[in-house]
Design a protein around this motif. Structure first.
Motif, PDB file in Angstrom:
ATOM      1  N   PRO A  18      20.243  44.975  19.220  1.00 32.22           N
ATOM      2  CA  PRO A  18      19.393  43.775  18.945  1.00 32.22           C
ATOM      3  C   PRO A  18      18.219  43.521  19.891  1.00 32.22           C
ATOM      4  O   PRO A  18      17.159  42.922  19.257  1.00 32.22           O
ATOM      5  CB  PRO A  18      20.572  42.951  19.229  1.00 32.22           C
ATOM      6  N   ALA A  19      18.541  43.818  21.218  1.00 31.01           N
ATOM      7  CA  ALA A  19      17.257  43.487  21.969  1.00 31.01           C
ATOM      8  C   ALA A  19      15.988  44.521  21.641  1.00 31.01           C
ATOM      9  O   ALA A  19      14.789  44.139  21.689  1.00 31.01           O
ATOM     10  CB  ALA A  19      17.646  43.725  23.266  1.00 31.01           C
ATOM     11  N   VAL A  20      16.612  45.727  21.551  1.00 29.72           N
ATOM     12  CA  VAL A  20      15.218  46.682  21.122  1.00 29.72           C
ATOM     13  C   VAL A  20      14.658  46.475  19.730  1.00 29.72           C
ATOM     14  O   VAL A  20      13.328  46.436  19.658  1.00 29.72           O
ATOM     15  CB  VAL A  20      15.983  48.178  21.091  1.00 29.72           C
ATOM     16  N   TRP A  21      15.328  46.142  18.620  1.00 37.79           N
ATOM     17  CA  TRP A  21      14.715  45.772  17.496  1.00 37.79           C
ATOM     18  C   TRP A  21      14.048  44.431  17.815  1.00 37.79           C
ATOM     19  O   TRP A  21      12.936  44.462  17.037  1.00 37.79           O
ATOM     20  CB  TRP A  21      16.259  45.524  16.460  1.00 37.79           C
ATOM     21  N   ALA A  22      14.392  43.416  18.292  1.00 38.19           N
ATOM     22  CA  ALA A  22      13.575  42.321  18.314  1.00 38.19           C
ATOM     23  C   ALA A  22      12.169  42.347  19.099  1.00 38.19           C
ATOM     24  O   ALA A  22      11.119  41.796  18.978  1.00 38.19           O
ATOM     25  CB  ALA A  22      14.546  41.285  19.272  1.00 38.19           C
ATOM     26  N   GLY A  26       6.432  45.654  13.309  1.00 40.49           N
ATOM     27  CA  GLY A  26       5.885  46.668  12.078  1.00 40.49           C
ATOM     28  C   GLY A  26       6.523  47.857  11.978  1.00 40.49           C
ATOM     29  O   GLY A  26       7.368  47.787  11.767  1.00 40.49           O
ATOM     30  N   GLU A  27       5.511  48.856  11.832  1.00 42.88           N
ATOM     31  CA  GLU A  27       6.251  50.195  11.545  1.00 42.88           C
ATOM     32  C   GLU A  27       7.183  50.597  12.492  1.00 42.88           C
ATOM     33  O   GLU A  27       8.295  51.283  12.203  1.00 42.88           O
ATOM     34  CB  GLU A  27       5.015  51.240  11.467  1.00 42.88           C
ATOM     35  N   ALA A  28       6.979  50.388  13.722  1.00 40.91           N
ATOM     36  CA  ALA A  28       8.166  50.752  14.803  1.00 40.91           C
ATOM     37  C   ALA A  28       9.376  50.244  14.481  1.00 40.91           C
ATOM     38  O   ALA A  28      10.219  50.899  14.559  1.00 40.91           O
ATOM     39  CB  ALA A  28       7.557  50.437  16.144  1.00 40.91           C
ATOM     40  N   ARG A  29       9.496  48.999  14.069  1.00 37.69           N
ATOM     41  CA  ARG A  29      10.647  48.196  13.886  1.00 37.69           C
ATOM     42  C   ARG A  29      11.267  48.752  12.596  1.00 37.69           C
ATOM     43  O   ARG A  29      12.469  49.219  12.694  1.00 37.69           O
ATOM     44  CB  ARG A  29      10.397  46.876  13.685  1.00 37.69           C
ATOM     45  N   SER A  30      10.612  49.205  11.732  1.00 37.62           N
ATOM     46  CA  SER A  30      10.864  49.633  10.094  1.00 37.62           C
ATOM     47  C   SER A  30      11.741  50.979  10.711  1.00 37.62           C
ATOM     48  O   SER A  30      12.728  51.408  10.098  1.00 37.62           O
ATOM     49  CB  SER A  30      10.001  49.780   9.396  1.00 37.62           C
ATOM     50  N   ARG A  31      10.938  52.053  11.506  1.00 33.87           N
ATOM     51  CA  ARG A  31      11.334  53.246  11.840  1.00 33.87           C
ATOM     52  C   ARG A  31      12.799  53.206  12.728  1.00 33.87           C
ATOM     53  O   ARG A  31      13.689  53.942  12.535  1.00 33.87           O
ATOM     54  CB  ARG A  31      10.369  54.046  12.553  1.00 33.87           C
ATOM     55  N   PHE A  32      12.646  52.221  13.479  1.00 35.16           N
ATOM     56  CA  PHE A  32      13.807  51.966  14.217  1.00 35.16           C
ATOM     57  C   PHE A  32      15.044  51.518  13.532  1.00 35.16           C
ATOM     58  O   PHE A  32      16.145  52.217  13.636  1.00 35.16           O
ATOM     59  CB  PHE A  32      13.689  50.912  15.406  1.00 35.16           C
ATOM     60  N   GLU A  33      14.903  50.657  12.623  1.00 32.71           N
ATOM     61  CA  GLU A  33      15.966  50.303  11.619  1.00 32.71           C
ATOM     62  C   GLU A  33      16.433  51.509  11.147  1.00 32.71           C
ATOM     63  O   GLU A  33      17.910  51.550  10.643  1.00 32.71           O
ATOM     64  CB  GLU A  33      15.442  49.261  10.747  1.00 32.71           C
ATOM     65  N   VAL A  55      19.697  56.766  19.696  1.00 30.56           N
ATOM     66  CA  VAL A  55      18.338  56.058  19.344  1.00 30.56           C
ATOM     67  C   VAL A  55      18.010  54.571  19.898  1.00 30.56           C
ATOM     68  O   VAL A  55      16.770  54.521  20.094  1.00 30.56           O
ATOM     69  CB  VAL A  55      18.839  55.409  17.798  1.00 30.56           C
ATOM     70  N   VAL A  56      18.869  53.859  20.167  1.00 31.97           N
ATOM     71  CA  VAL A  56      18.493  52.780  21.169  1.00 31.97           C
ATOM     72  C   VAL A  56      17.778  53.278  22.386  1.00 31.97           C
ATOM     73  O   VAL A  56      16.832  52.605  22.968  1.00 31.97           O
ATOM     74  CB  VAL A  56      19.773  51.735  21.541  1.00 31.97           C
ATOM     75  N   HIS A  57      18.274  54.041  23.244  1.00 33.04           N
ATOM     76  CA  HIS A  57      17.675  54.617  24.500  1.00 33.04           C
ATOM     77  C   HIS A  57      16.534  55.356  24.266  1.00 33.04           C
ATOM     78  O   HIS A  57      15.535  55.183  25.051  1.00 33.04           O
ATOM     79  CB  HIS A  57      18.773  55.601  24.947  1.00 33.04           C
ATOM     80  N   ALA A  58      16.268  55.975  22.998  1.00 31.17           N
ATOM     81  CA  ALA A  58      14.847  56.541  22.673  1.00 31.17           C
ATOM     82  C   ALA A  58      13.987  55.609  22.468  1.00 31.17           C
ATOM     83  O   ALA A  58      12.734  55.788  22.718  1.00 31.17           O
ATOM     84  CB  ALA A  58      15.121  57.459  21.598  1.00 31.17           C
ATOM     85  N   TRP A  59      14.180  54.476  22.111  1.00 34.05           N
ATOM     86  CA  TRP A  59      13.542  53.470  21.261  1.00 34.05           C
ATOM     87  C   TRP A  59      13.048  52.345  22.377  1.00 34.05           C
ATOM     88  O   TRP A  59      12.134  51.616  22.555  1.00 34.05           O
ATOM     89  CB  TRP A  59      13.670  52.759  20.149  1.00 34.05           C
ATOM     90  N   PRO A  61      12.053  52.476  25.656  1.00 31.68           N
ATOM     91  CA  PRO A  61      10.564  52.476  26.361  1.00 31.68           C
ATOM     92  C   PRO A  61       9.630  51.959  25.381  1.00 31.68           C
ATOM     93  O   PRO A  61       8.672  51.227  26.112  1.00 31.68           O
ATOM     94  CB  PRO A  61      10.433  54.089  26.384  1.00 31.68           C
ATOM     95  N   MET A  62       9.798  52.299  24.135  1.00 32.55           N
ATOM     96  CA  MET A  62       8.440  51.805  23.368  1.00 32.55           C
ATOM     97  C   MET A  62       8.656  50.061  23.190  1.00 32.55           C
ATOM     98  O   MET A  62       7.754  49.133  23.115  1.00 32.55           O
ATOM     99  CB  MET A  62       8.486  52.177  22.087  1.00 32.55           C
ATOM    100  N   ALA A  63       9.933  49.607  23.296  1.00 35.10           N
ATOM    101  CA  ALA A  63      10.277  48.245  23.263  1.00 35.10           C
ATOM    102  C   ALA A  63       9.888  47.561  24.513  1.00 35.10           C
ATOM    103  O   ALA A  63       9.058  46.309  24.434  1.00 35.10           O
ATOM    104  CB  ALA A  63      11.942  48.126  22.944  1.00 35.10           C
ATOM    105  N   ILE A  64       9.976  48.304  25.541  1.00 33.07           N
ATOM    106  CA  ILE A  64       9.473  47.666  26.810  1.00 33.07           C
ATOM    107  C   ILE A  64       7.903  47.426  27.172  1.00 33.07           C
ATOM    108  O   ILE A  64       7.314  46.548  27.439  1.00 33.07           O
ATOM    109  CB  ILE A  64       9.952  48.717  28.212  1.00 33.07           C
ATOM    110  N   LEU A  65       7.167  48.720  26.446  1.00 30.33           N
ATOM    111  CA  LEU A  65       5.740  48.589  26.368  1.00 30.33           C
ATOM    112  C   LEU A  65       5.147  47.685  25.346  1.00 30.33           C
ATOM    113  O   LEU A  65       4.172  47.085  25.590  1.00 30.33           O
ATOM    114  CB  LEU A  65       5.214  50.087  25.979  1.00 30.33           C
ATOM    115  N   GLY A  66       6.075  47.394  24.237  1.00 36.38           N
ATOM    116  CA  GLY A  66       5.760  46.312  23.580  1.00 36.38           C
ATOM    117  C   GLY A  66       5.608  45.026  23.832  1.00 36.38           C
ATOM    118  O   GLY A  66       4.718  44.116  23.717  1.00 36.38           O
ATOM    119  N   VAL A  67       6.403  44.340  24.746  1.00 34.62           N
ATOM    120  CA  VAL A  67       6.506  43.300  25.278  1.00 34.62           C
ATOM    121  C   VAL A  67       5.799  43.134  26.506  1.00 34.62           C
ATOM    122  O   VAL A  67       5.685  41.855  27.157  1.00 34.62           O
ATOM    123  CB  VAL A  67       7.951  42.616  25.504  1.00 34.62           C
TER     124      VAL A  67
END
Length: 102
Positions: A18-22, A26-33, A55-59, A61-67
């Motif tokens: 849930p935290a990574v998804w939030a 955009g496209e990153a969220r769709s691909r994660f889903e 999947v959660v651990h791979a995504w 870093p992108m979540a951290i950079l996004g926020v």
């Protein structure tokens, strides 16, 4: 002080679905889903949650950079976009569609 853990403006993202998804959009969220749901389907078959965690651990870093965007990187992106040069002929990065990574 550079933005990072401990900086007053740092936004932490838990390593949870849930935290990574939030934190994605955009496209990153769709691909994660898509990858997360595929991993869940696999977990339903073999009762192993490791692919979901991957999947959660791979995504994450992108979540951290996004926020927590890096101001230097953002400035470079702006300079790149403002340059007016046409970089549309550059090929897209090659990715294995079966990877859990973004």
């Amino acid at each position: 002080m550079r933005l990072g853990p401990g900086h007053p403006d740092w936004v932490d993202v838990a390593k949870t679905g849930p935290a990574v998804w939030a934190a994605l959009d955009g496209e990153a969220r769709s691909r994660f889903e898509e990858l997360f749901r595929a991993a869940l389907a696999q977990a339903a078959e073999d009762f192993d949650l490791a692919p979901v965690q991957e999947v959660v651990h791979a995504w994450w870093p992108m979540a951290i950079l996004g926020v927590n965007p890096d101001p230097e990187v953002e400035a470079e992106i702006k300079r790149f976009r403002d340059s007016g040069e046409d970089f549309s002929l550059l090929p897209p990065p090659i990715r294995d569609e079966d990877e859990a990574r973004p």
